[in-house]
Design a protein around this motif. Sequence first.
Motif, PDB file in Angstrom:
ATOM      1  N   ILE A 201       0.708  -1.184  -0.036  1.00  0.00           N
ATOM      2  CA  ILE A 201      -0.026  -0.002  -0.050  1.00  0.00           C
ATOM      3  C   ILE A 201       0.915   1.207   0.058  1.00  0.00           C
ATOM      4  O   ILE A 201       1.943   1.219   0.860  1.00  0.00           O
ATOM      5  CB  ILE A 201      -0.800  -0.065   1.291  1.00  0.00           C
ATOM      6  CG1 ILE A 201      -2.018  -1.016   1.041  1.00  0.00           C
ATOM      7  CG2 ILE A 201      -1.686   1.236   1.361  1.00  0.00           C
ATOM      8  CD1 ILE A 201      -2.868  -1.267   2.053  1.00  0.00           C
TER       9      ILE A 201
ATOM     10  N   LEU B 210      -3.402   6.135  -0.948  1.00  0.00           N
ATOM     11  CA  LEU B 210      -4.657   5.668  -0.291  1.00  0.00           C
ATOM     12  C   LEU B 210      -5.563   6.750   0.592  1.00  0.00           C
ATOM     13  O   LEU B 210      -6.655   6.805   0.312  1.00  0.00           O
ATOM     14  CB  LEU B 210      -4.255   4.703   0.781  1.00  0.00           C
ATOM     15  CG  LEU B 210      -5.305   4.311   1.505  1.00  0.00           C
ATOM     16  CD1 LEU B 210      -6.477   3.290   0.796  1.00  0.00           C
ATOM     17  CD2 LEU B 210      -4.807   3.183   2.776  1.00  0.00           C
TER      18      LEU B 210
ATOM     19  N   ASN C  28      -6.756   9.383  -2.180  1.00  0.00           N
ATOM     20  CA  ASN C  28      -7.855   8.705  -2.844  1.00  0.00           C
ATOM     21  C   ASN C  28      -9.319   8.777  -1.941  1.00  0.00           C
ATOM     22  O   ASN C  28     -10.367   8.818  -2.632  1.00  0.00           O
ATOM     23  CB  ASN C  28      -7.524   7.133  -3.295  1.00  0.00           C
ATOM     24  CG  ASN C  28      -6.721   7.357  -4.692  1.00  0.00           C
ATOM     25  OD1 ASN C  28      -6.936   8.540  -5.386  1.00  0.00           O
ATOM     26  ND2 ASN C  28      -5.948   6.476  -4.740  1.00  0.00           N
TER      27      ASN C  28
ATOM     28  N   TYR D 223       4.693  -1.204  -4.431  1.00  0.00           N
ATOM     29  CA  TYR D 223       3.422  -0.511  -4.949  1.00  0.00           C
ATOM     30  C   TYR D 223       2.923  -1.821  -5.734  1.00  0.00           C
ATOM     31  O   TYR D 223       3.377  -2.774  -5.972  1.00  0.00           O
ATOM     32  CB  TYR D 223       3.710   0.516  -5.879  1.00  0.00           C
ATOM     33  CG  TYR D 223       4.422   0.302  -7.197  1.00  0.00           C
ATOM     34  CD1 TYR D 223       3.861  -0.186  -8.300  1.00  0.00           C
ATOM     35  CD2 TYR D 223       5.828  -0.152  -7.086  1.00  0.00           C
ATOM     36  CE1 TYR D 223       4.281  -0.539  -9.543  1.00  0.00           C
ATOM     37  CE2 TYR D 223       6.504  -0.505  -8.336  1.00  0.00           C
ATOM     38  CZ  TYR D 223       5.793  -0.611  -9.361  1.00  0.00           C
ATOM     39  OH  TYR D 223       6.419  -1.210 -10.690  1.00  0.00           O
TER      40      TYR D 223
ATOM     41  N   THR E 172      -2.500   0.164  -8.614  1.00  0.00           N
ATOM     42  CA  THR E 172      -2.351   1.599  -8.011  1.00  0.00           C
ATOM     43  C   THR E 172      -2.081   2.480  -9.196  1.00  0.00           C
ATOM     44  O   THR E 172      -2.691   3.641  -9.323  1.00  0.00           O
ATOM     45  CB  THR E 172      -1.611   1.547  -6.719  1.00  0.00           C
ATOM     46  OG1 THR E 172      -1.938   0.773  -6.002  1.00  0.00           O
ATOM     47  CG2 THR E 172      -1.497   3.024  -6.237  1.00  0.00           C
TER      48      THR E 172
END
Length: 112
Positions: free
Chosen positions: A21, A26, A29, A78, A82
């Motif tokens: 993550i 995160l 978004n 990653y 994403t």
Amino acid sequence: MISGGSNILTLWQAPGSALKIVPFVLFFNFAAGFAYVAAGIGMILKRRWARTLAIAIAAANVLVLAGLAIWILSDRPYEMRTVVAMSFRTVFWLAAAILSLPENKARRQNGR
């Protein structure tokens, strides 16, 4: 928003899945989801402020995508999804911002 919110709540509880993550993406978004909804409603209702919000969203997406690129180039973990999702969001909001500009609206209304 729901997926991001649940990931934020469990970010430090899921040892295997949380490793890839990208935290700032995160959080962005999750927060941006509210702006996306507001801009969409504003555009449907043809509010002038929706244009400004779309431009701000596009600019913020470009900055976060640049940050993601730096994150990746720094050899940090990653998910490819994403990258794809951020790229899609950035292109979408850039297009929405460009199409909402007054000169583009006039062209579309005149059939050019």
